[in-house]
Design a protein around this motif. Sequence first.
Motif, mmCIF file in Angstrom:
data_model
loop_
_atom_site.group_PDB
_atom_site.id
_atom_site.type_symbol
_atom_site.label_atom_id
_atom_site.label_comp_id
_atom_site.label_asym_id
_atom_site.label_seq_id
_atom_site.Cartn_x
_atom_site.Cartn_y
_atom_site.Cartn_z
ATOM 1 N N ALA A 49 0.612 -0.940 -0.383
ATOM 2 C CA ALA A 49 0.077 -0.442 -0.234
ATOM 3 C C ALA A 49 0.646 1.150 -0.317
ATOM 4 O O ALA A 49 0.099 1.945 -0.672
ATOM 5 N N THR A 50 1.903 1.145 0.924
ATOM 6 C CA THR A 50 2.701 2.111 0.800
ATOM 7 C C THR A 50 3.848 2.673 -0.378
ATOM 8 O O THR A 50 4.843 2.867 -0.482
ATOM 9 N N ARG A 51 3.908 0.798 -1.318
ATOM 10 C CA ARG A 51 4.519 1.204 -2.396
ATOM 11 C C ARG A 51 6.215 1.405 -2.036
ATOM 12 O O ARG A 51 7.127 1.763 -2.206
ATOM 13 N N ARG A 52 6.777 0.495 -0.229
ATOM 14 C CA ARG A 52 7.607 0.540 -0.123
ATOM 15 C C ARG A 52 7.891 -1.370 -0.864
ATOM 16 O O ARG A 52 8.626 -2.432 -0.706
ATOM 17 N N TRP A 53 8.948 -0.856 -1.920
ATOM 18 C CA TRP A 53 9.226 -2.098 -3.562
ATOM 19 C C TRP A 53 9.982 -2.798 -2.523
ATOM 20 O O TRP A 53 9.612 -3.881 -3.011
ATOM 21 N N ASN A 54 11.024 -2.595 -2.473
ATOM 22 C CA ASN A 54 11.601 -3.288 -1.617
ATOM 23 C C ASN A 54 11.788 -4.301 -0.442
ATOM 24 O O ASN A 54 11.505 -5.190 0.216
ATOM 25 N N ASP A 55 10.864 -4.155 0.503
ATOM 26 C CA ASP A 55 10.241 -4.296 1.772
ATOM 27 C C ASP A 55 9.504 -5.319 1.330
ATOM 28 O O ASP A 55 9.232 -6.208 1.521
ATOM 29 N N VAL A 56 8.457 -4.905 0.026
ATOM 30 C CA VAL A 56 7.475 -5.737 -0.381
ATOM 31 C C VAL A 56 8.578 -6.944 -0.575
ATOM 32 O O VAL A 56 8.159 -8.504 -0.997
ATOM 33 N N VAL A 57 9.643 -6.956 -1.849
ATOM 34 C CA VAL A 57 10.607 -8.588 -1.853
ATOM 35 C C VAL A 57 10.911 -8.879 -0.882
ATOM 36 O O VAL A 57 10.778 -10.152 -0.718
#
Length: 170
Positions: A49-57
């Motif tokens: 939701a917050t677009r923290r893509w590295n955390d999504v990985v």
Amino acid sequence: PYDDLAGIAAQNGLPADVRRYRELADRATPVDRRPAWYATGWNLLDAIATRRWNDVVTGGKSFAEVSKCHACGPYSAALAHDRLGQSDSAIAVFERTIDAPTIVPWSDYDARYYPTALFRLGQLHQAKGNRTKALDYFTRFTALWKDADADLQPMVKEAKRFIAELTAER
């Protein structure tokens, strides 16, 4: 289904809604009744939701480990790689994801993510000039969604257009 609603909110970049649904889920689910994936899943939704893509990985990998759904978290990780411009990593994770067994009864992966993973793999391979793989993924996608609802048919039409372009290039 607070986690499902939060998933929709996360995909649409609505972190306040994700957090509100988590609060509702926390109130409705006693701590001793929460599944092993509970905290990891909610943290993953917040990262999306917050677009923290590295955390999504990293969160996607963690979610796969604790949930035993070997497609759900990695699909999010593949999307994150894609958003980060890491197309080779996105392709690798998407390809592992579409071949992963979905062995948990609560997973709706096949309905929600599998078709879009096929479509995106076609696009990524097309962009890399790999016509054979692009054709394969677009063809698989169109076969899967040939009878999809009318509001999904524009995506099928687009995939068919890509197939026609790729076939003409040969």
